[in-house]
Design a protein around this motif. Structure first.
Motif, PDB file in Angstrom:
ATOM      1  N   LEU A 185       0.776  -1.257  -0.048  1.00 38.12           N
ATOM      2  CA  LEU A 185       0.048  -0.065  -0.088  1.00 38.12           C
ATOM      3  C   LEU A 185       0.816   1.488  -0.156  1.00 38.12           C
ATOM      4  O   LEU A 185       0.490   2.161  -0.665  1.00 38.12           O
ATOM      5  CB  LEU A 185      -1.095  -0.102   1.217  1.00 38.12           C
ATOM      6  N   ASN A 224       2.636   1.646  -3.456  1.00 42.63           N
ATOM      7  CA  ASN A 224       1.501   2.068  -4.506  1.00 42.63           C
ATOM      8  C   ASN A 224       1.324   3.713  -4.195  1.00 42.63           C
ATOM      9  O   ASN A 224       0.995   4.258  -5.199  1.00 42.63           O
ATOM     10  CB  ASN A 224       0.259   1.392  -4.137  1.00 42.63           C
ATOM     11  N   LEU A 280      -2.499  -4.800  -5.837  1.00 43.78           N
ATOM     12  CA  LEU A 280      -3.790  -4.631  -5.050  1.00 43.78           C
ATOM     13  C   LEU A 280      -4.771  -6.007  -5.039  1.00 43.78           C
ATOM     14  O   LEU A 280      -5.299  -6.143  -4.101  1.00 43.78           O
ATOM     15  CB  LEU A 280      -4.525  -3.383  -5.467  1.00 43.78           C
ATOM     16  N   VAL A 299      -3.313  -7.787  -2.273  1.00 48.93           N
ATOM     17  CA  VAL A 299      -3.412  -7.048  -1.022  1.00 48.93           C
ATOM     18  C   VAL A 299      -4.964  -7.673  -0.566  1.00 48.93           C
ATOM     19  O   VAL A 299      -5.130  -8.148   0.496  1.00 48.93           O
ATOM     20  CB  VAL A 299      -3.557  -5.626  -1.278  1.00 48.93           C
ATOM     21  N   VAL A 312     -11.495   1.527   0.664  1.00 48.33           N
ATOM     22  CA  VAL A 312     -10.706   2.503  -0.302  1.00 48.33           C
ATOM     23  C   VAL A 312     -11.737   3.590  -0.450  1.00 48.33           C
ATOM     24  O   VAL A 312     -12.961   3.441  -0.524  1.00 48.33           O
ATOM     25  CB  VAL A 312     -10.098   1.966  -1.598  1.00 48.33           C
ATOM     26  N   PHE A 317      -6.470   3.935   1.520  1.00 49.79           N
ATOM     27  CA  PHE A 317      -6.551   2.703   1.834  1.00 49.79           C
ATOM     28  C   PHE A 317      -6.588   2.336   3.305  1.00 49.79           C
ATOM     29  O   PHE A 317      -5.767   2.894   4.079  1.00 49.79           O
ATOM     30  CB  PHE A 317      -5.440   1.963   1.395  1.00 49.79           C
TER      31      PHE A 317
END
Length: 169
Positions: free
Chosen positions: A73, A76, A136, A139, A152, A162
């Protein structure tokens, strides 16, 4: 190409680890610090500030898998935040759960884009970053394996948040 190969190898490792996971009390501050530390040089290169709010919170989770989620996360957030942007990582208590937030001032997403981001091989903007579009997806799968939840919220040109929700230990 190296980054894409690293993503695939990482996905295989996570899958293997998930078979042997142990749900135990996990301190969030060491995981948050490690995830921040591992991403710091990338953020500095892009001119992005990462701030972390200290937390003594404990959740019931697997430290390895939760750490991988947080690293993904944060990574990203850095990829989709332009130079001069900021990222905030912290936790909030919500009843019997802890919400772990990764908030950025990045490019953000529309509602239509948010509905697709957890699908495998989905890349919303290939001009912003390289990658396979599996981060993701991994994730979401990992949070489900752990019994956690991922949420999100986002606004185009304003950023994204997130949130991982895990049971308090």
């Amino acid at each position: 190409m190296k980054e894409q190969l690293d993503q695939l190898v990482g996905a295989v490792r996570l899958h293997e680890r998930a078979r042997h996971m142990q749900l135990l009390p996990v301190g969030l501050e060491p995981l948050l610090r490690q995830a921040r530390r591992e991403s710091e040089s990338f953020a500095i290169e892009k001119g992005i500030e990462i701030r972390m709010v200290p937390s003594r919170s404990l959740v019931t989770s697997d430290a390895f898998l939760l750490g991988a989620i947080l690293r993904n996360l944060i990574s990203n957030a850095i990829k989709y935040t332009r130079p001069g942007g900021r990222i905030l990582v912290g936790c909030r208590h919500l009843g019997t759960s802890i919400r772990i937030d990764v908030i950025d001032t990045g490019i953000g997403m529309t509602n239509d884009q948010m509905s697709r981001i957890f699908e495998a091989f989905t890349r919303l903007d290939s001009t912003e970053t390289d990658g396979l579009g599996i981060g993701l997806f991994i994730v979401r799968r990992t949070t489900a394996i752990l019994g956690h939840r991922i949420d999100v919220s986002s606004a185009p040109s304003r950023g994204t948040c997130f949130s991982v929700l895990a049971e308090r230990a």
